[in-house]
Each structure stands twice: as C-alpha cells, then as structure tokens.
Enzyme design. Structure first.
Site, PDB file in Angstrom:
ATOM      1  N   HIS A  27       0.898  -1.110  -0.032  1.00 36.15           N
ATOM      2  CA  HIS A  27       0.080   0.146  -0.018  1.00 36.15           C
ATOM      3  C   HIS A  27       0.826   1.071   0.014  1.00 36.15           C
ATOM      4  O   HIS A  27       2.047   1.300  -0.025  1.00 36.15           O
ATOM      5  CB  HIS A  27      -1.100  -0.088   1.114  1.00 36.15           C
ATOM      6  CG  HIS A  27      -0.177  -0.086   2.600  1.00 36.15           C
ATOM      7  ND1 HIS A  27       0.242   0.885   3.169  1.00 36.15           N
ATOM      8  CD2 HIS A  27      -0.320  -1.003   3.294  1.00 36.15           C
ATOM      9  CE1 HIS A  27       0.775   0.766   4.187  1.00 36.15           C
ATOM     10  NE2 HIS A  27       0.421  -0.484   4.446  1.00 36.15           N
ATOM     11  N   HIS A  55       4.274   1.442   2.069  1.00 38.31           N
ATOM     12  CA  HIS A  55       5.258   0.758   1.758  1.00 38.31           C
ATOM     13  C   HIS A  55       5.854   1.412   0.588  1.00 38.31           C
ATOM     14  O   HIS A  55       7.015   1.757   0.453  1.00 38.31           O
ATOM     15  CB  HIS A  55       4.965  -0.787   1.203  1.00 38.31           C
ATOM     16  CG  HIS A  55       4.239  -1.400   1.965  1.00 38.31           C
ATOM     17  ND1 HIS A  55       3.094  -1.965   1.893  1.00 38.31           N
ATOM     18  CD2 HIS A  55       4.544  -1.832   3.500  1.00 38.31           C
ATOM     19  CE1 HIS A  55       2.600  -2.670   2.939  1.00 38.31           C
ATOM     20  NE2 HIS A  55       3.490  -2.469   3.840  1.00 38.31           N
ATOM     21  N   CYS A  75       3.812 -10.493  20.179  1.00 44.42           N
ATOM     22  CA  CYS A  75       2.893 -10.265  19.118  1.00 44.42           C
ATOM     23  C   CYS A  75       3.376 -10.742  18.016  1.00 44.42           C
ATOM     24  O   CYS A  75       4.466 -10.253  17.180  1.00 44.42           O
ATOM     25  CB  CYS A  75       2.587  -8.712  19.222  1.00 44.42           C
ATOM     26  SG  CYS A  75       1.667  -8.128  17.560  1.00 44.42           S
ATOM     27  N   CYS A  91       3.944  -7.427  15.510  1.00 45.56           N
ATOM     28  CA  CYS A  91       5.053  -6.862  15.609  1.00 45.56           C
ATOM     29  C   CYS A  91       6.378  -7.648  15.463  1.00 45.56           C
ATOM     30  O   CYS A  91       7.424  -7.096  15.408  1.00 45.56           O
ATOM     31  CB  CYS A  91       5.060  -6.365  17.002  1.00 45.56           C
ATOM     32  SG  CYS A  91       3.704  -5.077  17.308  1.00 45.56           S
ATOM     33  N   CYS A 128      -2.217  -6.789  22.155  1.00 45.62           N
ATOM     34  CA  CYS A 128      -1.014  -5.870  21.731  1.00 45.62           C
ATOM     35  C   CYS A 128      -1.451  -4.310  21.553  1.00 45.62           C
ATOM     36  O   CYS A 128      -2.393  -4.139  20.626  1.00 45.62           O
ATOM     37  CB  CYS A 128      -0.739  -6.409  20.374  1.00 45.62           C
ATOM     38  SG  CYS A 128       0.665  -5.318  19.404  1.00 45.62           S
ATOM     39  N   HIS A 141      -1.265  -3.516  17.637  1.00 44.96           N
ATOM     40  CA  HIS A 141      -2.376  -4.264  16.712  1.00 44.96           C
ATOM     41  C   HIS A 141      -3.614  -4.525  17.080  1.00 44.96           C
ATOM     42  O   HIS A 141      -4.447  -4.950  16.553  1.00 44.96           O
ATOM     43  CB  HIS A 141      -1.572  -5.646  15.952  1.00 44.96           C
ATOM     44  CG  HIS A 141      -0.372  -5.134  15.200  1.00 44.96           C
ATOM     45  ND1 HIS A 141       0.926  -5.209  15.713  1.00 44.96           N
ATOM     46  CD2 HIS A 141      -0.484  -4.921  14.026  1.00 44.96           C
ATOM     47  CE1 HIS A 141       1.823  -4.760  14.845  1.00 44.96           C
ATOM     48  NE2 HIS A 141       1.015  -4.537  13.816  1.00 44.96           N
ATOM     49  N   LYS A 188      -2.386   5.887  11.679  1.00 47.17           N
ATOM     50  CA  LYS A 188      -1.570   5.279  10.954  1.00 47.17           C
ATOM     51  C   LYS A 188      -2.354   4.355   9.780  1.00 47.17           C
ATOM     52  O   LYS A 188      -2.999   3.817   9.995  1.00 47.17           O
ATOM     53  CB  LYS A 188      -0.522   4.178  11.548  1.00 47.17           C
ATOM     54  CG  LYS A 188       0.567   3.752  10.557  1.00 47.17           C
ATOM     55  CD  LYS A 188       1.302   2.529  11.477  1.00 47.17           C
ATOM     56  CE  LYS A 188       2.030   1.676  10.229  1.00 47.17           C
ATOM     57  NZ  LYS A 188       2.773   0.599  10.702  1.00 47.17           N
ATOM     58  N   LYS A 204      -2.451  -2.097   7.030  1.00 50.48           N
ATOM     59  CA  LYS A 204      -3.240  -3.305   7.024  1.00 50.48           C
ATOM     60  C   LYS A 204      -4.008  -3.476   8.130  1.00 50.48           C
ATOM     61  O   LYS A 204      -5.048  -4.156   8.247  1.00 50.48           O
ATOM     62  CB  LYS A 204      -2.377  -4.582   6.715  1.00 50.48           C
ATOM     63  CG  LYS A 204      -1.389  -4.909   7.757  1.00 50.48           C
ATOM     64  CD  LYS A 204      -0.566  -5.990   7.420  1.00 50.48           C
ATOM     65  CE  LYS A 204       0.462  -6.360   8.083  1.00 50.48           C
ATOM     66  NZ  LYS A 204       1.643  -5.426   8.218  1.00 50.48           N
TER      67      LYS A 204
HETATM   68  N1  MSP Z   1       9.685  -6.375   8.066  1.00 43.36           N
HETATM   69  C1  MSP Z   1       9.551  -5.344   8.893  1.00 43.36           C
HETATM   70  C2  MSP Z   1      10.829  -4.602   8.664  1.00 43.36           C
HETATM   71  C3  MSP Z   1      12.137  -5.430   8.635  1.00 43.36           C
HETATM   72  S1  MSP Z   1      13.374  -4.403   8.187  1.00 43.36           S
HETATM   73  C4  MSP Z   1      14.898  -5.546   8.566  1.00 43.36           C
HETATM   74  C5  MSP Z   1       8.344  -4.530   8.747  1.00 43.36           C
HETATM   75  N2  MSP Z   1       7.740  -4.676   7.549  1.00 43.36           N
HETATM   76  S2  MSP Z   1       6.351  -3.774   7.200  1.00 43.36           S
HETATM   77  O1  MSP Z   1       5.841  -4.307   5.823  1.00 43.36           O
HETATM   78  O2  MSP Z   1       5.358  -4.016   8.268  1.00 43.36           O
HETATM   79  O3  MSP Z   1       6.669  -2.386   7.056  1.00 43.36           O
HETATM   80  C6  MSP Z   1       7.646  -1.862   6.697  1.00 43.36           C
HETATM   81  C7  MSP Z   1       7.606  -0.500   6.510  1.00 43.36           C
HETATM   82  O4  MSP Z   1       6.578   0.023   5.641  1.00 43.36           O
HETATM   83  C8  MSP Z   1       7.376   0.638   7.961  1.00 43.36           C
HETATM   84  O5  MSP Z   1       8.531   0.915   8.780  1.00 43.36           O
HETATM   85  C9  MSP Z   1       7.388   1.852   7.153  1.00 43.36           C
HETATM   86  O6  MSP Z   1       8.925   2.149   6.744  1.00 43.36           O
HETATM   87  C10 MSP Z   1       6.457   1.495   5.953  1.00 43.36           C
HETATM   88  N3  MSP Z   1       5.275   1.925   6.164  1.00 43.36           N
HETATM   89  C11 MSP Z   1       4.151   1.162   6.578  1.00 43.36           C
HETATM   90  N4  MSP Z   1       2.955   1.905   6.814  1.00 43.36           N
HETATM   91  C12 MSP Z   1       3.313   3.189   6.733  1.00 43.36           C
HETATM   92  C13 MSP Z   1       2.504   4.187   6.869  1.00 43.36           C
HETATM   93  N5  MSP Z   1       1.366   4.257   7.101  1.00 43.36           N
HETATM   94  N6  MSP Z   1       3.336   5.491   6.560  1.00 43.36           N
HETATM   95  C14 MSP Z   1       4.519   5.471   6.464  1.00 43.36           C
HETATM   96  N7  MSP Z   1       5.516   4.537   6.266  1.00 43.36           N
HETATM   97  C15 MSP Z   1       4.641   3.130   6.399  1.00 43.36           C
HETATM   98  O7  MSP Z   1       8.006  -3.618   9.636  1.00 43.36           O
END
Ligand code: MSP
Length: 677
Positions: A36, A39, A144, A147, A162, A165, A313, A316
C-alpha cells in the site's frame, strides 16, 4: 559494475577512479499483506535519493525486498490453505509489480528466504556465539506475531491485547537462545553520543537514548514453536528470531557472509530509511548485533513518520490505507512521487487525502512547472520557428538576476536534499519556477513580439533566459519527477536524459548545439477536483451490505459507542445464537426495480425453499448463483425489501477498498441444512 542491476544505472560509474558510493535501504516488507501507499512511501524516497546521487555521479546501490519468515507469515499462508513459500512468492510478485509500476528502480530485491541470505544469517549467529554473546535459557512471556516482538504487558488480564495491533498476544513459555543485549548498553550510549548522525532526526535519537538509558534486557533470539524460519546452527529445533534474520539482510545482500555478490566493501555502510514504528529494532538491536560481531555500523538510520488517514497510521491493521490501484487510476507516477515528497515533511507524520493530492497537482505541477514549460516552449515555437534561443553576450543585458537566482536555487536544493528535507528542497525549486514565471510575466514577450515593436533583441533574450532557466530546473527536479522531466526535455529539443546529466556540471549558457522544440503537450493536465472526487468516492464506497442485514441499533444518547478498533469479545452463548447453515441456490433472478438486489430461492435443508434477497447483483449474475453452495444466517428475523420478504442473509467477505462481496462457500460437498459451529 553492478552485475545485479535490474536495468537501473546511468553507466556513470568510472571504475578507473573509485567514485564515492551511496548505499540506501528500505525496510524489507512483510509478505502478509498487499503493498500500500505506506510501503510505497519509503521506497519512493529511496528511489528519488539514489536517482539524485547517481545524477551527481555517485555510484549508488538501492536495496529493497521482503521479510518472509515468522509466525505471522506462517499463519497468513495457513489461512489461504497454501504452502508458505507459495504464499510468499505470490506476494513478492505483487510488491515487485507495484514498485515497478511506480517507476522504482532498485539494484537488488532481497528475500529472506534466499538461500545465500539464510546461510549468512547462520554465519552471523555463529560469530556472535563464538564471541560469547549468545546463551541458552528459557523464555516466558507475551509475543505479538504482527510486531514480531516480545511484549512487556501492563494488561494483566488472561488474554492481553497488543497495544499496536489491538489483537490478542500469544503466550510463550519455551526454551530460547538469548542475545546479551544487557551488556551493550554503554557501548550503544557511546555510539549515540559520539555519532549524532547515527539516528536522525534528533527527536528519534533522543527517544532511543532514553529507551537505552532505561536499561536493556537480554533479547530472546530463537523460537522452538515457529517452524518457518532459519534454523539455529547446531540446534535445528530452534529457528532464529525473525528480526535477527531480517536486519541481517542489509549486509547479506551485499555479499557479507556469502559469495552471491561482492559489494560489501564497496557500498557498506548504509543509510537505512525506516518508519518510526521500527525505530528500536534498527537503532538498538541492529547496532548491538553488529558491534558484538565486530562489523562496521551503518552510517545513519533515518526515521520517517507515518502517513495518516483520519489521524491514524495507514496500514493493514486498521485497513485504512489508500490503495495504490486507486491512486494509479487518477494520478500519474510523477504526481504521486511529487506529492509524497512535497506534502509531508520527511521525518514527520502527515495526513494524506485525495483532495490534497489534487490541489498539489493543480497548483504546483499544472500551474507551476507544466505551465512554465508550455508557455516558454509555445512562444519559442511561435516566435522563433521552434529553434531555442541561447544566452549570449548580448542577451545578458536582459537576464535580470536569473542566472544567479537559478544557481542559488540549485545549491539550496542540493543542500536540502542531502539533509533529507525533500519538501524544503522542492519548495526551493518551485520558488525558482515562480521566479522565472514572474520574469516572463513582467517582460511580456507577447508584446515584444508584436510587429513593429522593435524589441527583437529583448524578445530573443527573454526567451533564451526563460528556456535556459527551465533547462536547469528540469534537471534539478528530475530525480523526483523522472517521467515528466524526460518528456519536457524532449519537448525542449534537448539531447540525452535529464537523470543522466549532473545539474551541478551544467553551466549557464553552455553550448548545446541546435535545439528544435518538439511537439508541445501539457506535462500535467489540470485535474477536475469535483469529478475525480466523485469517482473516487464511488470506487471506494463500501459495497452495499446484503440488505437482509439488520442495521445495528443506534447507540442511545449517553451510551458509549463500541470503538471499531477495539476487539469486542463475545461468549460462546452469544455465538450459538447465530444459526449459520449450508444452503444451495435453486433459483436466482434480479429483483424488480433494483440494480443491487438478487432474489434467490435457496434450499436450507427445510421442507420448503426460502426466499432471500441479497445485495450482490452488481457482482454476481443470476446465472453464477444458480446451483451454488452458500452459507446463510438462517434465524435472522424476516424483513421486507422492495415489497419482497427476505428470510435470511447470505455470508460474503467484503474485499478491497471498495468492499466487493465475495461469497463464502465450501470446497467439499456438504449437505444443505448442515449447521456451522
Ligand atoms: N518487516 C519489517 C521490517 C524489517 S526491516 C529489517 C516491517 N515490515 S512492514 O511491511 O510492516 O513495514 C515496513 C515499513 O513500511 C515501515 O517501517 C514503514 O517504513 C512503511 N510503512 C508502512 N505503513 C506506513 C505508513 N502508514 N506510513 C509510512 N510508512 C509506513 O516492519
């Protein structure tokens, strides 16, 4: 020399002189949800950064990828009833396609299931073990899965939730290996003190310092109850904690501990871009592992804020993320890139709305850069048969302060970009655009062009100055707007590609050969806000509920409405009140005078079929329904819809942002009337 490159790269790396290098990483994304905008955000920033560096002849390496181990991924695959790797493969493809569609050009996509990575993770483990940082113990506590973090819970109830979440935590009581994090406290505090650039911005650094000053406990780094992970060397009943595995990606990707690539010496240390949600892992655990292993630390962990919707935020967990498909339907890549970098100050949280995107596009892109390009080029086409006038000693008299103003914009832009203040950098560039616009408006070339005005030299100079300013500005903003700047460049009749020309090497009035204006088309058409908003509202409105659903009773005045985010528990007695039964659709037709309703006759294992009205006509045709096994709520009070009685409700999942109904069914043959419990 980038044998791993995916087609990116400008060929600028001259290997006879060792150029400066720039290594940028994004977090690796969990494969338990579709990509989304959250990411995309980190990834687009990394992409713009590496484009910016490479345009300045720095040899960049951009790493992104997927985090594929752990209990949550295991569960996501289980829920889909497919092997975990197959599940991960499919989501990886979705991520790659989403990023490709956004014009992202990374050098390597790492997957934590890549064998070279797994082997190197085990090597890192062995080093820490040999150095005495790992011991075996027993872990008891809460975890969790979302997390991937052990939780010290204040909630002393039997089933704590959690706080991030808002889902129940797992109770763990098992043998576990531990990392001696408690021994690292002083060394970490020294690091933050001696290298203030290690965690940026400062507000995050302060947060980390106070966390570490609060004392560090040893960290559980293995699990026996999770099978989907990298086995602990010499003790395969344990798998390595996912964060240990995931963080290591930043070095294994470059070939540390394996021989799939030899980029470690060249590119390490990294600039890690991470969201503030994963600050502690990157700013505490990661340097602690590296210090313990005797490996050089990353250069900087740069922490950005969250994209918010309605103050929360996006993601998902709350299901409130802006979907990339919706964005692509209405906005070009460059619009999305520009908006994300300009609207939200990098490092801070930022509320995102579709209206704000449209406003930015119209004011900055259509009326700003787009308008400057088209008015300049149109006049050159009309007054100079499309041959671009160039600055020369005579034109200097009419240039005003434009050459120095543009130079100042260029250096300020670079300084802001290097400081990761993308929003300010773009603001600076747009001040440059406004300056050139004002110059044109003040000088009124359309008046100078009037026959008999006797202002041919001034007209030539004004358009030469405007064109030259535009050329520098287009080069400058191309890392953020790669597609449109390429188009404008072509319309300007210029050779090469803006991303491959260093703006700091481009000089005012340098010889360019003949530039003949190409076909002019608006770089950014003005968006019709009302029309787009109506379309988006239609596309993203939740699908009409199956009309047989009773509206929940409205909260009485003074009664606390149940928060959607807090899980409400029901007792088994509550659940058995709902009579769910298997049924087959015998007849189906569109309900009269309704686009949304189907009238179904269904066999629920009773002597007579029942009539049910279902709001699925926009998604399922009557033909698709006949003979289909469905699940119905059989004891719902009858109600009348469009004059017809509905005796029950069928079950469907509400999928995607638009809430498309997808019917629940069985893959095995089940008799009509069988009860679900
Ligand atoms: N897998 C771990 C990261 C491991 S790195 C060694 C993880 N993955 S995640 O898919 O949940 O999220 C990764 C990143 O996506 C977040 O830290 C952030 O950089 C980005 N984001 C996810 N949702 C976001 C927002 N709503 N806003 C900005 N960035 C966001 O955590």
């Amino acid at each position: 020399m980038r044998p791993l490159a995916t087609g990116r790269g400008n060929g600028a790396a001259d290997l006879t002189v060792m150029p400066e290098t720039f290594y940028v990483t994004t977090p690796i994304y969990y494969v338990n949800a579709k990509p989304h905008i959250g990411h995309a955000y980190t990834t687009l920033v990394a992409d713009s950064l590496v484009k910016f560096q490479e345009q300045r002849n720095v040899d960049g390496f951009f790493l992104t990828g997927t985090d594929e181990h752990g209990v949550n991924i295991e569960r996501a695959a289980e829920a889909r009833g497919i092997p975990v790797k197959q599940h991960a493969d499919a989501i990886v493809e979705e991520f790659k396609a989403a990023f490709a569609r956004l014009g992202v050009q990374y050098d390597l996509w790492i997957r934590t299931t890549d064998p070279y990575h797994e082997a190197a993770v085990q090597k890192l483990w062995r080093i820490l073990q040999e150095r005495g940082y790992i011991y075996k113990g027993h872990y008891e506590g809460w975890f969790c899965g979302s997390c991937n973090e052990f939780k010290d819970v204040e909630d002393k109830s039997e089933n704590p939730i959690c706080p991030v979440h808002e889902r129940p935590l797992d109770r763990l009581a098992e043998e576990s290996y531990f990392f001696k994090l408690s021994e690292m406290q002083e060394r970490l505090l020294d690091l933050y003190r001696d290298h203030p650039e290690f965690v940026k911005p400062d507000v995050r650094r302060n947060e980390v310092i106070s966390f570490v000053q609060g004392g560090l406990k040893d960290l559980s780094i293995s699990r026996v109850s999770v099978k989907w992970g990298v086995p602990v060397p010499g003790d395969p009943a344990h798998t390595i904690y996912v964060w240990f595995d995931a963080l290591a990606n930043y070095i294994t990707a470059l070939g540390w501990g394996n021989d799939h690539y030899t980029g470690f010496d060249r590119y390490w240390p990294a600039l890690h871009l991470v969201g503030k949600d994963i600050l502690r892992f990157h700013a505490v655990y990661w340097p602690a592992f590296l210090m313990a292993a005797g490996i050089q630390l990353p250069r900087t962990v740069f922490v950005h804020g969250m994209l918010l919707r309605g103050g929360q935020k996006m993601g998902k967990t709350l299901g409130n993320a802006i979907q990339l498909e919706t964005l692509h339907r209405h906005f070009s890549n460059d619009m999305i890139r520009y908006f994300l970098l300009r609207e939200v100050a990098f490092g801070q949280d930022g509320e995102i709305t579709y209206e704000a995107i449209i406003d930015r596009v119209n004011s900055d892109l259509a009326d700003g850069l787009g308008n400057l390009a088209s008015r300049t080029l149109t006049m050159i086409k009309n007054y100079f048969s499309g041959l671009a006038p160039r600055p020369n000693p005579q034109t200097a008299a009419f240039e005003e302060d434009l050459p120095s103003a543009i130079d100042a914009v260029k250096s300020a832009f670079d300084a802001e970009f290097n400081a990761m203040s993308f929003s300010r950098a773009l603001e600076t560039a747009w001040r440059g655009i406004a300056r050139v616009d004002k110059y044109i408006t003040d000088r009124q070339p359309w008046k100078l062009a009037k026959p008999g005005s006797g202002a041919a030299a001034e007209l030539y100079s004004v358009l030469a100055t405007a064109y030259e300013s535009l050329r520098h500005l287009v080069l400058l903003v191309s890392p953020v707007l790669p597609d449109t700047t390429r188009d404008i460049w072509k319309q300007m009749g210029l050779k090469g590609e803006p991303l491959k020309i260093n703006p700091n090497a481009a000089t005012w009035g340098e010889p360019l050969g003949v530039s003949k204006i190409g076909t002019i088309s608006p770089a950014f058409p003005k968006l019709n806000k009302e029309k787009i908003m109506t379309e988006i509202e239609r596309e993203t409105a939740p699908a009409p509920q199956t009309p047989a659903v009773e509206a929940p009773p409205k909260a009485e005045v003074g009664e606390q409405p149940a928060s959607a985010a807090v899980p409400q528990h029901i007792t088994i007695e509550d659940f058995v009140k709902v009579e769910l039964r298997v049924a087959t659709v015998l007849e189906a037709e569109r309900a009269p005078k309704s686009d949304k309703l189907l009238r179904l006759m269904v066999d629920v294992g009773e002597p007579q079929p029942r009539q049910i009205l279902a709001g699925i006509a926009e998604h399922y045709s009557p033909e698709q329904m006949i003979g289909r096994k469905i699940i119905v709520v059989a004891n719902l009070a009858p109600r009348k819809l469009r004059g017809l009685e509905s005796n029950g409700m069928l079950l469907a999942a509400s999928v995607g942002e638009e809430g498309r109904p997808v019917l629940a069914t069985f893959t095995e043959d089940v008799a009509n009337g069988a009860r679900l419990k």
